[in-house]
Design a protein around this motif. Structure first.
Motif, PDB file in Angstrom:
ATOM      1  N   VAL A  76      -8.881  -6.621  -9.809  1.00 31.23           N
ATOM      2  CA  VAL A  76     -10.214  -7.231  -9.890  1.00 31.23           C
ATOM      3  C   VAL A  76     -11.071  -6.398 -10.844  1.00 31.23           C
ATOM      4  O   VAL A  76     -11.470  -5.267 -10.525  1.00 31.23           O
ATOM      5  CB  VAL A  76     -10.876  -7.330  -8.504  1.00 31.23           C
ATOM      6  CG1 VAL A  76     -12.254  -7.970  -8.612  1.00 31.23           C
ATOM      7  CG2 VAL A  76      -9.989  -8.136  -7.553  1.00 31.23           C
ATOM      8  N   ALA A  77     -11.363  -6.948 -12.003  1.00 33.83           N
ATOM      9  CA  ALA A  77     -12.033  -6.189 -13.066  1.00 33.83           C
ATOM     10  C   ALA A  77     -13.400  -5.681 -12.642  1.00 33.83           C
ATOM     11  O   ALA A  77     -13.809  -4.581 -13.030  1.00 33.83           O
ATOM     12  CB  ALA A  77     -12.152  -7.057 -14.323  1.00 33.83           C
ATOM     13  N   ALA A  78     -14.131  -6.459 -11.841  1.00 34.85           N
ATOM     14  CA  ALA A  78     -15.474  -6.040 -11.420  1.00 34.85           C
ATOM     15  C   ALA A  78     -15.417  -4.774 -10.577  1.00 34.85           C
ATOM     16  O   ALA A  78     -16.293  -3.908 -10.676  1.00 34.85           O
ATOM     17  CB  ALA A  78     -16.158  -7.166 -10.646  1.00 34.85           C
ATOM     18  N   MET A  79     -14.390  -4.655  -9.761  1.00 32.45           N
ATOM     19  CA  MET A  79     -14.247  -3.457  -8.939  1.00 32.45           C
ATOM     20  C   MET A  79     -13.806  -2.274  -9.800  1.00 32.45           C
ATOM     21  O   MET A  79     -14.311  -1.158  -9.652  1.00 32.45           O
ATOM     22  CB  MET A  79     -13.248  -3.702  -7.808  1.00 32.45           C
ATOM     23  CG  MET A  79     -13.638  -4.835  -6.885  1.00 32.45           C
ATOM     24  SD  MET A  79     -12.702  -4.825  -5.350  1.00 32.45           S
ATOM     25  CE  MET A  79     -13.653  -3.686  -4.368  1.00 32.45           C
ATOM     26  N   LEU A  80     -12.869  -2.510 -10.701  1.00 37.79           N
ATOM     27  CA  LEU A  80     -12.389  -1.433 -11.558  1.00 37.79           C
ATOM     28  C   LEU A  80     -13.504  -0.884 -12.439  1.00 37.79           C
ATOM     29  O   LEU A  80     -13.545   0.321 -12.720  1.00 37.79           O
ATOM     30  CB  LEU A  80     -11.233  -1.935 -12.424  1.00 37.79           C
ATOM     31  CG  LEU A  80     -10.398  -0.856 -13.119  1.00 37.79           C
ATOM     32  CD1 LEU A  80      -9.698   0.026 -12.098  1.00 37.79           C
ATOM     33  CD2 LEU A  80      -9.376  -1.496 -14.054  1.00 37.79           C
ATOM     34  N   ALA A  81     -14.433  -1.742 -12.842  1.00 38.56           N
ATOM     35  CA  ALA A  81     -15.562  -1.285 -13.656  1.00 38.56           C
ATOM     36  C   ALA A  81     -16.432  -0.305 -12.874  1.00 38.56           C
ATOM     37  O   ALA A  81     -16.950   0.668 -13.453  1.00 38.56           O
ATOM     38  CB  ALA A  81     -16.393  -2.480 -14.109  1.00 38.56           C
ATOM     39  N   LYS A  82     -16.591  -0.526 -11.562  1.00 41.86           N
ATOM     40  CA  LYS A  82     -17.353   0.416 -10.729  1.00 41.86           C
ATOM     41  C   LYS A  82     -16.657   1.760 -10.679  1.00 41.86           C
ATOM     42  O   LYS A  82     -17.292   2.818 -10.757  1.00 41.86           O
ATOM     43  CB  LYS A  82     -17.511  -0.146  -9.313  1.00 41.86           C
ATOM     44  CG  LYS A  82     -18.357  -1.401  -9.224  1.00 41.86           C
ATOM     45  CD  LYS A  82     -19.804  -1.106  -9.501  1.00 41.86           C
ATOM     46  CE  LYS A  82     -20.640  -2.360  -9.412  1.00 41.86           C
ATOM     47  NZ  LYS A  82     -22.053  -2.123  -9.821  1.00 41.86           N
ATOM     48  N   LEU A  83     -15.339   1.735 -10.540  1.00 50.87           N
ATOM     49  CA  LEU A  83     -14.578   2.983 -10.497  1.00 50.87           C
ATOM     50  C   LEU A  83     -14.710   3.729 -11.815  1.00 50.87           C
ATOM     51  O   LEU A  83     -14.977   4.941 -11.829  1.00 50.87           O
ATOM     52  CB  LEU A  83     -13.110   2.671 -10.191  1.00 50.87           C
ATOM     53  CG  LEU A  83     -12.186   3.852  -9.904  1.00 50.87           C
ATOM     54  CD1 LEU A  83     -10.984   3.385  -9.077  1.00 50.87           C
ATOM     55  CD2 LEU A  83     -11.687   4.559 -11.149  1.00 50.87           C
ATOM     56  N   ALA A  84     -14.538   3.017 -12.919  1.00 53.86           N
ATOM     57  CA  ALA A  84     -14.595   3.661 -14.234  1.00 53.86           C
ATOM     58  C   ALA A  84     -15.959   4.291 -14.490  1.00 53.86           C
ATOM     59  O   ALA A  84     -16.052   5.353 -15.120  1.00 53.86           O
ATOM     60  CB  ALA A  84     -14.267   2.642 -15.323  1.00 53.86           C
ATOM     61  N   ALA A  85     -17.019   3.655 -13.992  1.00 51.78           N
ATOM     62  CA  ALA A  85     -18.373   4.166 -14.217  1.00 51.78           C
ATOM     63  C   ALA A  85     -18.637   5.449 -13.442  1.00 51.78           C
ATOM     64  O   ALA A  85     -19.379   6.323 -13.900  1.00 51.78           O
ATOM     65  CB  ALA A  85     -19.402   3.104 -13.840  1.00 51.78           C
ATOM     66  N   THR A  86     -18.025   5.576 -12.255  1.00 45.66           N
ATOM     67  CA  THR A  86     -18.299   6.752 -11.416  1.00 45.66           C
ATOM     68  C   THR A  86     -17.253   7.846 -11.553  1.00 45.66           C
ATOM     69  O   THR A  86     -17.504   8.994 -11.186  1.00 45.66           O
ATOM     70  CB  THR A  86     -18.386   6.341  -9.930  1.00 45.66           C
ATOM     71  OG1 THR A  86     -17.163   5.701  -9.545  1.00 45.66           O
ATOM     72  CG2 THR A  86     -19.550   5.379  -9.706  1.00 45.66           C
ATOM     73  N   GLN A  87     -16.062   7.493 -12.060  1.00 49.49           N
ATOM     74  CA  GLN A  87     -14.970   8.467 -12.200  1.00 49.49           C
ATOM     75  C   GLN A  87     -14.433   8.423 -13.630  1.00 49.49           C
ATOM     76  O   GLN A  87     -13.311   7.956 -13.878  1.00 49.49           O
ATOM     77  CB  GLN A  87     -13.852   8.152 -11.200  1.00 49.49           C
ATOM     78  CG  GLN A  87     -14.294   8.020  -9.763  1.00 49.49           C
ATOM     79  CD  GLN A  87     -14.755   9.343  -9.176  1.00 49.49           C
ATOM     80  OE1 GLN A  87     -14.485  10.412  -9.713  1.00 49.49           O
ATOM     81  NE2 GLN A  87     -15.455   9.276  -8.058  1.00 49.49           N
ATOM     82  N   PRO A  88     -15.210   8.910 -14.595  1.00 50.95           N
ATOM     83  CA  PRO A  88     -14.798   8.779 -15.999  1.00 50.95           C
ATOM     84  C   PRO A  88     -13.527   9.540 -16.343  1.00 50.95           C
ATOM     85  O   PRO A  88     -12.899   9.266 -17.369  1.00 50.95           O
ATOM     86  CB  PRO A  88     -16.007   9.326 -16.767  1.00 50.95           C
ATOM     87  CG  PRO A  88     -16.725  10.215 -15.794  1.00 50.95           C
ATOM     88  CD  PRO A  88     -16.524   9.573 -14.456  1.00 50.95           C
ATOM     89  N   GLY A  89     -13.111  10.483 -15.521  1.00 45.55           N
ATOM     90  CA  GLY A  89     -11.901  11.240 -15.795  1.00 45.55           C
ATOM     91  C   GLY A  89     -10.622  10.551 -15.361  1.00 45.55           C
ATOM     92  O   GLY A  89      -9.529  11.077 -15.583  1.00 45.55           O
ATOM     93  N   VAL A  90     -10.762   9.383 -14.740  1.00 42.72           N
ATOM     94  CA  VAL A  90      -9.589   8.664 -14.235  1.00 42.72           C
ATOM     95  C   VAL A  90      -9.144   7.629 -15.256  1.00 42.72           C
ATOM     96  O   VAL A  90      -9.962   6.887 -15.810  1.00 42.72           O
ATOM     97  CB  VAL A  90      -9.930   7.978 -12.895  1.00 42.72           C
ATOM     98  CG1 VAL A  90      -8.784   7.077 -12.432  1.00 42.72           C
ATOM     99  CG2 VAL A  90     -10.238   9.029 -11.832  1.00 42.72           C
ATOM    100  N   ARG A  91      -7.856   7.565 -15.506  1.00 49.03           N
ATOM    101  CA  ARG A  91      -7.310   6.515 -16.365  1.00 49.03           C
ATOM    102  C   ARG A  91      -7.268   5.216 -15.563  1.00 49.03           C
ATOM    103  O   ARG A  91      -6.646   5.157 -14.494  1.00 49.03           O
ATOM    104  CB  ARG A  91      -5.901   6.893 -16.816  1.00 49.03           C
ATOM    105  CG  ARG A  91      -5.232   5.861 -17.728  1.00 49.03           C
ATOM    106  CD  ARG A  91      -3.796   6.274 -18.014  1.00 49.03           C
ATOM    107  NE  ARG A  91      -3.096   5.289 -18.810  1.00 49.03           N
ATOM    108  CZ  ARG A  91      -1.781   5.268 -18.997  1.00 49.03           C
ATOM    109  NH1 ARG A  91      -1.029   6.223 -18.450  1.00 49.03           N
ATOM    110  NH2 ARG A  91      -1.208   4.336 -19.724  1.00 49.03           N
ATOM    111  N   THR A  92      -7.936   4.178 -16.034  1.00 51.41           N
ATOM    112  CA  THR A  92      -8.022   2.914 -15.314  1.00 51.41           C
ATOM    113  C   THR A  92      -7.284   1.816 -16.059  1.00 51.41           C
ATOM    114  O   THR A  92      -7.332   1.738 -17.288  1.00 51.41           O
ATOM    115  CB  THR A  92      -9.490   2.497 -15.098  1.00 51.41           C
ATOM    116  OG1 THR A  92     -10.135   2.387 -16.367  1.00 51.41           O
ATOM    117  CG2 THR A  92     -10.234   3.513 -14.248  1.00 51.41           C
ATOM    118  N   MET A  93      -6.617   0.970 -15.297  1.00 48.50           N
ATOM    119  CA  MET A  93      -5.833  -0.120 -15.871  1.00 48.50           C
ATOM    120  C   MET A  93      -5.924  -1.337 -14.963  1.00 48.50           C
ATOM    121  O   MET A  93      -5.793  -1.214 -13.735  1.00 48.50           O
ATOM    122  CB  MET A  93      -4.362   0.289 -16.018  1.00 48.50           C
ATOM    123  CG  MET A  93      -4.147   1.614 -16.730  1.00 48.50           C
ATOM    124  SD  MET A  93      -2.414   2.143 -16.712  1.00 48.50           S
ATOM    125  CE  MET A  93      -1.735   1.054 -17.940  1.00 48.50           C
TER     126      MET A  93
END
Length: 259
Positions: A76-93
């Motif tokens: 779910v892209a909307a959820m992944l965007a929240k993760l990417a915004a708060t955890q910039p050091g994590v590789r997201t896919m």
């Protein structure tokens, strides 16, 4: 064409609409989980861990705290965007459990926190086995309200009325995916947990963050809110309280890749 199973409509619709509420309404995890990540899963600096079905990243800080390299995969892209915004050091896919966008034998641990019931299939387990290194670990974690407390059971009954065919941890249906070739026996641990905060967050927003509640039409969501507020007003532990505590049980499961 993508032949992998589609995301369940409750997850696709509910989580896309309710990503903000999910962040506010979900409980954290007990401190014992930190030791479990190190001692049972073997996560340390130098490890690579896949946070599969990572959502908004509620569990991700626990993984980062081990020193491991964290990769988050979420459909779910909307959820992944929240993760990417708060955890910039994590590789997201963006990706599904049935088609993980990683090479063979590329991670030491796969963690599914509040997620495995959505994809508890042989196809997903075969794909998880593929990306795990030999001797790697599959970890399943859930926070579940402790329905042994009577008012919590009444809260759950309000929620469960609307679940439809959405997969749920509490039914135990996810266990039917095991045993699965290439994985050992399941190690199961339970830890007491709690969620303390305003009734608006730990009761109302928690329920609103449930996929199938978030996917309801507005008038039915309002009905759920009304019934929850009536429960709060009727329960001495909750009535007129600025801060309340919802008891939880945190379940943690681990299986080793055997070959």
């Amino acid at each position: 064409m993508d032949s992998t199973p589609a995301i369940h409509r409750a997850a696709a619709d509910g989580y896309a609409k309710g990503a903000d509420t999910y962040v506010r309404g979900r409980p954290d995890y007990p401190p014992e989980i930190d030791a479990w990540l190190h001692e049972t899963l073997g996560l340390t600096a130098g490890s690579t861990v896949l946070d599969l079905g990572a959502g908004t990243g509620k569990f991700t800080p626990r993984l980062l705290a081990t020193g491991a390299r964290v990769i988050a995969v979420e459909p779910v892209a909307a959820m992944l965007a929240k993760l990417a915004a708060t955890q910039p050091g994590v590789r997201t896919m963006v990706g599904k459990a049935e088609a993980i966008p990683l090479p063979d034998a590329s991670v030491d641990v796969v963690v599914c926190a509040q997620a495995f019931h959505w994809f508890a299939t042989a196809e997903a387990l075969t794909e998880i086995h593929r990306v795990l290194k030999p001797g790697g670990r599959l970890a399943l974690v859930w926070n579940m309200r402790d329905a042994r407390v009577p008012w919590v059971a009444r809260m759950d009954s309000i929620v469960n009325e609307f679940e439809g065919d959405a997969p749920r941890y509490y039914t135990g249906a996810w266990r039917k995916a095991f045993p699965h070739p290439g994985f050992g026996a399941m190690d199961e641990r339970h830890y007491a947990n709690h969620h303390t905060g305003s009734p608006e967050d730990v009761i109302l927003n928690r329920v609103r963050s449930t996929s199938f509640i978030s996917a309801l039409p507005p008038q039915k969501q309002a009905l759920v809110d009304e019934r929850l507020r009536a429960l709060i007003a009727a329960e001495p532990e909750l009535r007129d309280q600025a801060v309340v505590t919802v008891p939880y049980d945190t379940a943690a499961y681990c299986l080793a890749r055997l070959d």
